[in-house]
Design a protein around this motif. Structure first.
Motif, PDB file in Angstrom:
ATOM      1  N   ALA A 134      50.233  -7.648 -16.868  1.00 24.98           N
ATOM      2  CA  ALA A 134      49.805  -7.914 -18.247  1.00 24.98           C
ATOM      3  C   ALA A 134      50.781  -8.851 -18.954  1.00 24.98           C
ATOM      4  O   ALA A 134      50.363  -9.731 -19.712  1.00 24.98           O
ATOM      5  CB  ALA A 134      49.661  -6.614 -19.027  1.00 24.98           C
ATOM      6  N   THR A 135      52.077  -8.692 -18.695  1.00 24.86           N
ATOM      7  CA  THR A 135      53.069  -9.520 -19.384  1.00 24.86           C
ATOM      8  C   THR A 135      53.226 -10.884 -18.740  1.00 24.86           C
ATOM      9  O   THR A 135      53.070 -11.906 -19.396  1.00 24.86           O
ATOM     10  CB  THR A 135      54.438  -8.822 -19.452  1.00 24.86           C
ATOM     11  OG1 THR A 135      54.879  -8.522 -18.135  1.00 24.86           O
ATOM     12  CG2 THR A 135      54.394  -7.564 -20.284  1.00 24.86           C
ATOM     13  N   THR A 136      53.527 -10.898 -17.458  1.00 26.00           N
ATOM     14  CA  THR A 136      53.833 -12.181 -16.811  1.00 26.00           C
ATOM     15  C   THR A 136      52.578 -12.911 -16.354  1.00 26.00           C
ATOM     16  O   THR A 136      52.499 -14.127 -16.477  1.00 26.00           O
ATOM     17  CB  THR A 136      54.797 -12.000 -15.626  1.00 26.00           C
ATOM     18  OG1 THR A 136      54.208 -11.117 -14.676  1.00 26.00           O
ATOM     19  CG2 THR A 136      56.123 -11.435 -16.078  1.00 26.00           C
ATOM     20  N   GLY A 137      51.606 -12.192 -15.850  1.00 25.62           N
ATOM     21  CA  GLY A 137      50.398 -12.829 -15.340  1.00 25.62           C
ATOM     22  C   GLY A 137      49.400 -13.215 -16.410  1.00 25.62           C
ATOM     23  O   GLY A 137      48.734 -14.241 -16.313  1.00 25.62           O
ATOM     24  N   LEU A 138      49.293 -12.367 -17.436  1.00 26.90           N
ATOM     25  CA  LEU A 138      48.284 -12.604 -18.476  1.00 26.90           C
ATOM     26  C   LEU A 138      48.884 -13.014 -19.820  1.00 26.90           C
ATOM     27  O   LEU A 138      48.145 -13.306 -20.761  1.00 26.90           O
ATOM     28  CB  LEU A 138      47.415 -11.346 -18.655  1.00 26.90           C
ATOM     29  CG  LEU A 138      46.645 -10.889 -17.408  1.00 26.90           C
ATOM     30  CD1 LEU A 138      45.919  -9.575 -17.684  1.00 26.90           C
ATOM     31  CD2 LEU A 138      45.671 -11.962 -16.961  1.00 26.90           C
ATOM     32  N   GLY A 139      50.197 -13.016 -19.938  1.00 23.30           N
ATOM     33  CA  GLY A 139      50.846 -13.433 -21.179  1.00 23.30           C
ATOM     34  C   GLY A 139      50.567 -12.535 -22.369  1.00 23.30           C
ATOM     35  O   GLY A 139      50.545 -12.997 -23.503  1.00 23.30           O
ATOM     36  N   MET A 140      50.406 -11.234 -22.114  1.00 17.63           N
ATOM     37  CA  MET A 140      50.053 -10.309 -23.193  1.00 17.63           C
ATOM     38  C   MET A 140      51.222  -9.433 -23.644  1.00 17.63           C
ATOM     39  O   MET A 140      51.019  -8.451 -24.347  1.00 17.63           O
ATOM     40  CB  MET A 140      48.880  -9.425 -22.749  1.00 17.63           C
ATOM     41  CG  MET A 140      47.595 -10.203 -22.537  1.00 17.63           C
ATOM     42  SD  MET A 140      46.206  -9.133 -22.101  1.00 17.63           S
ATOM     43  CE  MET A 140      46.048  -8.151 -23.600  1.00 17.63           C
TER      44      MET A 140
END
Length: 165
Positions: A134-140
């Protein structure tokens, strides 16, 4: 959640009451932070599990309100689905209260604490991987951790569900 000797706790309790309405004396020094790790492990992991369950209900074409009525009326219910989500993510609000980045930081601390005790944490590892995506792959990372539902839906090509009304 406070870890302190009884004497020290008694001294600082009035100040703590000015900061919050529920104060838990967890025992001696260090027990407050360790209790927080356990509490956050449950909250973060339940949030990821809820995200996957609601995304699955969406993918299966289930009506959100009816699904929540069933789930919340059984042993499958949890705090995410009953307390936080109906007033936040299921209304489309994923602006930060408790950021996914912070949840990932806490989950990393939780996993380190478990490793130091040689305690395997398979669910924790899976939840940490989900938050990392969610953080690194999707920028969330800057979104609320209830936004894990949006991350899960994005991964599955789904539109995040919203409650009607």
């Amino acid at each position: 959640m406070v870890g302190a000797s009884s004497n020290d706790f008694g001294r600082v309790k009035p100040s703590l009451e000015g900061m919050g309405s529920v104060i838990h004396h967890c025992g001696g020094p260090g027990t407050g932070i360790r209790t927080k790790l356990v509490n956050n492990f449950l909250a973060i992991s339940q949030n990821q599990l809820s995200a996957e369950a609601i995304a699955l209900a969406t993918a299966l074409g289930l009506e959100l309100e009816q699904t929540l009525t069933v789930v919340n009326g059984t042993t499958a219910t949890n705090g995410s689905l009953t307390l936080g989500w109906p007033n936040k993510v299921l209304k489309g609000d994923i602006e930060p209260g408790f950021k996914i980045d912070l949840a990932l930081k806490d989950l990393s601390l939780i996993m380190e604490a478990a490793k130091s005790k040689k305690l395997p944490m398979m669910m924790g590892a899976a939840a940490k991987e989900s938050l990392t995506i969610a953080t690194t792959g999707l920028g969330m990372g800057e979104k609320d951790f209830s936004g894990l539902l949006h991350a899960q839906c994005k991964l599955g090509g789904l539109t995040p569900p919203k409650l009607k009304g």
